[in-house]
Design a protein around this motif. Structure first.
Motif, PDB file in Angstrom:
ATOM      1  N   LEU A  71       0.780  -1.124   0.005  1.00 19.30           N
ATOM      2  CA  LEU A  71       0.129  -0.044   0.118  1.00 19.30           C
ATOM      3  C   LEU A  71       0.745   1.394  -0.052  1.00 19.30           C
ATOM      4  CD1 LEU A  71      -2.895   0.780   0.378  1.00 19.30           C
ATOM      5  CD2 LEU A  71      -2.501   0.978   2.856  1.00 19.30           C
ATOM      6  N   PRO A  72       0.707   2.279  -0.946  1.00 21.66           N
ATOM      7  CA  PRO A  72       1.510   3.372  -0.644  1.00 21.66           C
ATOM      8  C   PRO A  72       1.273   4.092   0.784  1.00 21.66           C
ATOM      9  CG  PRO A  72      -0.021   3.652  -2.609  1.00 21.66           C
ATOM     10  CD  PRO A  72      -0.462   2.243  -1.828  1.00 21.66           C
ATOM     11  N   PRO A  73       1.982   4.994   1.095  1.00 19.99           N
ATOM     12  CA  PRO A  73       2.079   5.748   2.301  1.00 19.99           C
ATOM     13  C   PRO A  73       0.786   6.093   2.530  1.00 19.99           C
ATOM     14  CG  PRO A  73       4.174   6.176   1.034  1.00 19.99           C
ATOM     15  CD  PRO A  73       3.367   5.513   0.212  1.00 19.99           C
ATOM     16  N   THR A  74       0.191   5.666   3.594  1.00 18.08           N
ATOM     17  CA  THR A  74      -1.246   6.149   4.253  1.00 18.08           C
ATOM     18  C   THR A  74      -1.271   5.812   5.516  1.00 18.08           C
ATOM     19  OG1 THR A  74      -2.093   4.663   2.155  1.00 18.08           O
ATOM     20  CG2 THR A  74      -3.619   5.517   3.895  1.00 18.08           C
ATOM     21  N   LYS A  75      -1.437   7.075   6.250  1.00 13.73           N
ATOM     22  CA  LYS A  75      -1.715   7.084   7.675  1.00 13.73           C
ATOM     23  C   LYS A  75      -3.109   7.941   7.963  1.00 13.73           C
ATOM     24  CE  LYS A  75       3.174   7.238   8.849  1.00 13.73           C
ATOM     25  NZ  LYS A  75       4.240   7.626   9.693  1.00 13.73           N
ATOM     26  N   LEU A  76      -3.641   7.484   9.207  1.00 19.02           N
ATOM     27  CA  LEU A  76      -4.799   8.041   9.570  1.00 19.02           C
ATOM     28  C   LEU A  76      -4.821   8.650  11.177  1.00 19.02           C
ATOM     29  CD1 LEU A  76      -7.835   8.178   8.969  1.00 19.02           C
ATOM     30  CD2 LEU A  76      -8.073   6.104  10.385  1.00 19.02           C
ATOM     31  N   VAL A  77      -4.949  10.115  11.258  1.00 16.30           N
ATOM     32  CA  VAL A  77      -4.531  10.652  12.314  1.00 16.30           C
ATOM     33  C   VAL A  77      -6.228  10.789  13.092  1.00 16.30           C
ATOM     34  CG1 VAL A  77      -3.817  12.941  13.566  1.00 16.30           C
ATOM     35  CG2 VAL A  77      -2.664  11.935  11.663  1.00 16.30           C
ATOM     36  N   ILE A  78      -6.273  10.262  14.260  1.00 17.63           N
ATOM     37  CA  ILE A  78      -7.659  10.052  14.940  1.00 17.63           C
ATOM     38  C   ILE A  78      -7.203  11.053  16.184  1.00 17.63           C
ATOM     39  CG2 ILE A  78      -9.426   8.922  16.039  1.00 17.63           C
ATOM     40  CD1 ILE A  78      -8.266   6.360  14.472  1.00 17.63           C
ATOM     41  N   PHE A  79      -8.332  12.026  16.041  1.00 13.81           N
ATOM     42  CA  PHE A  79      -8.276  13.111  17.180  1.00 13.81           C
ATOM     43  C   PHE A  79      -9.556  13.665  17.535  1.00 13.81           C
ATOM     44  CE2 PHE A  79      -8.292  15.133  13.245  1.00 13.81           C
ATOM     45  CZ  PHE A  79      -9.098  16.295  13.352  1.00 13.81           C
ATOM     46  N   GLY A  80      -9.829  14.569  18.668  1.00 14.75           N
ATOM     47  CA  GLY A  80     -11.042  14.997  18.894  1.00 14.75           C
ATOM     48  C   GLY A  80     -11.063  15.759  20.072  1.00 14.75           C
ATOM     49  N   ASN A  81     -12.105  16.438  20.679  1.00 12.14           N
ATOM     50  CA  ASN A  81     -12.593  17.021  21.511  1.00 12.14           C
ATOM     51  C   ASN A  81     -13.656  16.605  22.394  1.00 12.14           C
ATOM     52  OD1 ASN A  81     -13.598  19.101  23.213  1.00 12.14           O
ATOM     53  ND2 ASN A  81     -12.386  20.661  22.417  1.00 12.14           N
ATOM     54  N   PRO A  82     -13.577  15.894  23.263  1.00 14.82           N
ATOM     55  CA  PRO A  82     -14.925  15.242  24.022  1.00 14.82           C
ATOM     56  C   PRO A  82     -15.707  16.202  24.267  1.00 14.82           C
ATOM     57  CG  PRO A  82     -12.714  14.296  24.752  1.00 14.82           C
ATOM     58  CD  PRO A  82     -12.338  15.499  23.858  1.00 14.82           C
ATOM     59  N   ASN A  83     -15.652  17.366  24.478  1.00 18.15           N
ATOM     60  CA  ASN A  83     -16.623  18.123  24.747  1.00 18.15           C
ATOM     61  C   ASN A  83     -17.299  18.732  23.409  1.00 18.15           C
ATOM     62  OD1 ASN A  83     -18.109  20.266  26.340  1.00 18.15           O
ATOM     63  ND2 ASN A  83     -16.646  22.012  25.422  1.00 18.15           N
ATOM     64  N   VAL A  84     -16.870  18.654  22.376  1.00 16.88           N
ATOM     65  CA  VAL A  84     -17.264  19.345  21.196  1.00 16.88           C
ATOM     66  C   VAL A  84     -18.057  18.197  20.644  1.00 16.88           C
ATOM     67  CG1 VAL A  84     -17.075  20.159  18.992  1.00 16.88           C
ATOM     68  CG2 VAL A  84     -15.936  21.137  20.739  1.00 16.88           C
ATOM     69  N   GLY A  85     -17.340  16.870  20.536  1.00 23.19           N
ATOM     70  CA  GLY A  85     -18.036  15.554  20.270  1.00 23.19           C
ATOM     71  C   GLY A  85     -19.344  15.294  20.913  1.00 23.19           C
ATOM     72  N   THR A  86     -19.438  15.474  22.078  1.00 23.12           N
ATOM     73  CA  THR A  86     -20.602  15.109  23.061  1.00 23.12           C
ATOM     74  C   THR A  86     -21.772  16.006  22.517  1.00 23.12           C
ATOM     75  OG1 THR A  86     -19.210  14.379  24.826  1.00 23.12           O
ATOM     76  CG2 THR A  86     -21.484  15.032  25.173  1.00 23.12           C
ATOM     77  N   LYS A  87     -21.404  17.401  22.232  1.00 23.54           N
ATOM     78  CA  LYS A  87     -22.442  18.498  21.899  1.00 23.54           C
ATOM     79  C   LYS A  87     -22.993  18.055  20.468  1.00 23.54           C
ATOM     80  CE  LYS A  87     -20.707  22.172  24.168  1.00 23.54           C
ATOM     81  NZ  LYS A  87     -19.805  23.316  24.408  1.00 23.54           N
ATOM     82  N   LEU A  88     -22.081  17.616  19.579  1.00 23.17           N
ATOM     83  CA  LEU A  88     -22.554  17.085  18.111  1.00 23.17           C
ATOM     84  C   LEU A  88     -23.513  15.715  18.433  1.00 23.17           C
ATOM     85  CD1 LEU A  88     -19.492  17.290  15.967  1.00 23.17           C
ATOM     86  CD2 LEU A  88     -21.236  18.813  16.204  1.00 23.17           C
ATOM     87  N   MET A  89     -23.107  14.803  19.414  1.00 22.53           N
ATOM     88  CA  MET A  89     -23.764  13.641  19.640  1.00 22.53           C
ATOM     89  C   MET A  89     -25.203  13.844  20.326  1.00 22.53           C
ATOM     90  SD  MET A  89     -21.254  10.772  20.666  1.00 22.53           S
ATOM     91  CE  MET A  89     -19.677  11.509  21.029  1.00 22.53           C
ATOM     92  N   GLN A  90     -25.196  15.049  20.851  1.00 19.03           N
ATOM     93  CA  GLN A  90     -26.593  15.330  21.662  1.00 19.03           C
ATOM     94  C   GLN A  90     -27.461  15.963  20.680  1.00 19.03           C
ATOM     95  OE1 GLN A  90     -25.061  18.353  24.567  1.00 19.03           O
ATOM     96  NE2 GLN A  90     -25.256  16.821  26.100  1.00 19.03           N
ATOM     97  N   CYS A  91     -26.832  16.622  19.525  1.00 17.82           N
ATOM     98  CA  CYS A  91     -27.836  17.058  18.482  1.00 17.82           C
ATOM     99  C   CYS A  91     -28.205  15.780  17.634  1.00 17.82           C
ATOM    100  CB  CYS A  91     -27.003  18.014  17.378  1.00 17.82           C
ATOM    101  SG  CYS A  91     -26.688  19.470  18.257  1.00 17.82           S
ATOM    102  N   ALA A  92     -27.485  15.002  17.290  1.00 22.63           N
ATOM    103  CA  ALA A  92     -27.792  13.779  16.675  1.00 22.63           C
ATOM    104  C   ALA A  92     -26.925  12.533  17.074  1.00 22.63           C
ATOM    105  CB  ALA A  92     -27.585  13.819  15.224  1.00 22.63           C
ATOM    106  N   HIS A  93     -27.570  11.675  17.631  1.00 22.36           N
ATOM    107  CA  HIS A  93     -26.829  10.369  18.288  1.00 22.36           C
ATOM    108  C   HIS A  93     -25.811   9.590  17.353  1.00 22.36           C
ATOM    109  CE1 HIS A  93     -26.265   8.607  22.513  1.00 22.36           C
ATOM    110  NE2 HIS A  93     -25.554   7.738  21.757  1.00 22.36           N
ATOM    111  N   THR A  94     -26.543   9.566  15.899  1.00 24.58           N
ATOM    112  CA  THR A  94     -25.796   8.873  15.231  1.00 24.58           C
ATOM    113  C   THR A  94     -24.537   9.306  14.728  1.00 24.58           C
ATOM    114  OG1 THR A  94     -26.973   9.779  13.427  1.00 24.58           O
ATOM    115  CG2 THR A  94     -27.767   7.682  14.261  1.00 24.58           C
ATOM    116  N   THR A  95     -24.117  10.532  15.013  1.00 25.95           N
ATOM    117  CA  THR A  95     -22.874  11.279  14.825  1.00 25.95           C
ATOM    118  C   THR A  95     -21.868  10.410  15.383  1.00 25.95           C
ATOM    119  OG1 THR A  95     -23.985  13.353  14.852  1.00 25.95           O
ATOM    120  CG2 THR A  95     -21.661  13.477  14.751  1.00 25.95           C
ATOM    121  N   ALA A  96     -21.976   9.932  16.393  1.00 25.22           N
ATOM    122  CA  ALA A  96     -20.991   9.061  17.129  1.00 25.22           C
ATOM    123  C   ALA A  96     -20.253   7.989  16.238  1.00 25.22           C
ATOM    124  CB  ALA A  96     -21.623   8.356  18.372  1.00 25.22           C
TER     125      ALA A  96
END
Length: 153
Positions: A71-96
């Motif tokens: 596979l050619p060079p391929t990297k995945l950076v996983i990051f987030g902000n639990p405070n902001v992510g939780t707000k998104l999930m409160q708007c629509a739980h499927t966002t998780a």
């Protein structure tokens, strides 16, 4: 000459529409996949005081190599902000299903390094979010800003 410019403009618009339709944003980087990934992590770490955390970096090329595949060079950076992510999930739980946020950094068939990430407005549409417009706008600005800085450094 004008016909060639029109054709190129039409092609660029079609490509842009295709990327929007898929919900992905893409930006070319001036660096290798490794350097671009390092730049992204550095930029994200500068946002620790705002609650942003880098959770992990997955090296898909290395994982493929470990099972005898290429596979050619391929990297995945996983990051987030639990405070902001939780707000998104409160708007629509499927966002998780789409959280935490991710940057995909890879080398395309032309050898160009590309940063790809989910367009937050597309995710808002996908999950039929209501009442999260301000948060979505901030996320969109953050994702684009970090990607541009990492690609240009």
């Amino acid at each position: 000459m004008k016909a060639k410019q029109l054709l190129l403009t039409t092609f660029a618009m079609a490509l842009s529409v295709n990327i929007w339709a898929s919900g992905l944003e893409q930006i070319s980087s001036n660096h290798s996949v490794d350097q671009t990934t390092e730049n992204l992590v550095k930029e994200l770490n500068k946002l620790k005081d705002k609650g942003v955390r880098v959770f992990t970096v997955i090296d898909h090329m290395d994982n493929a190599k470990n099972v005898g595949l290429k596979l050619p060079p391929t990297k995945l950076v996983i990051f987030g902000n639990p405070n902001v992510g939780t707000k998104l999930m409160q708007c629509a739980h499927t966002t998780a299903i789409d959280l935490p946020q991710k940057y995909l950094v890879y080398q395309n068939k032309s050898g160009q390094t590309v940063i790809t990430y989910n367009n937050p407005r597309y995710l808002a549409e996908r999950h039929q979010m209501k009442g999260c417009e301000a948060v979505i706008g901030k996320i969109q600005g953050l994702l684009a800003g970090v990607a541009k800085k990492a690609a240009a450094k």
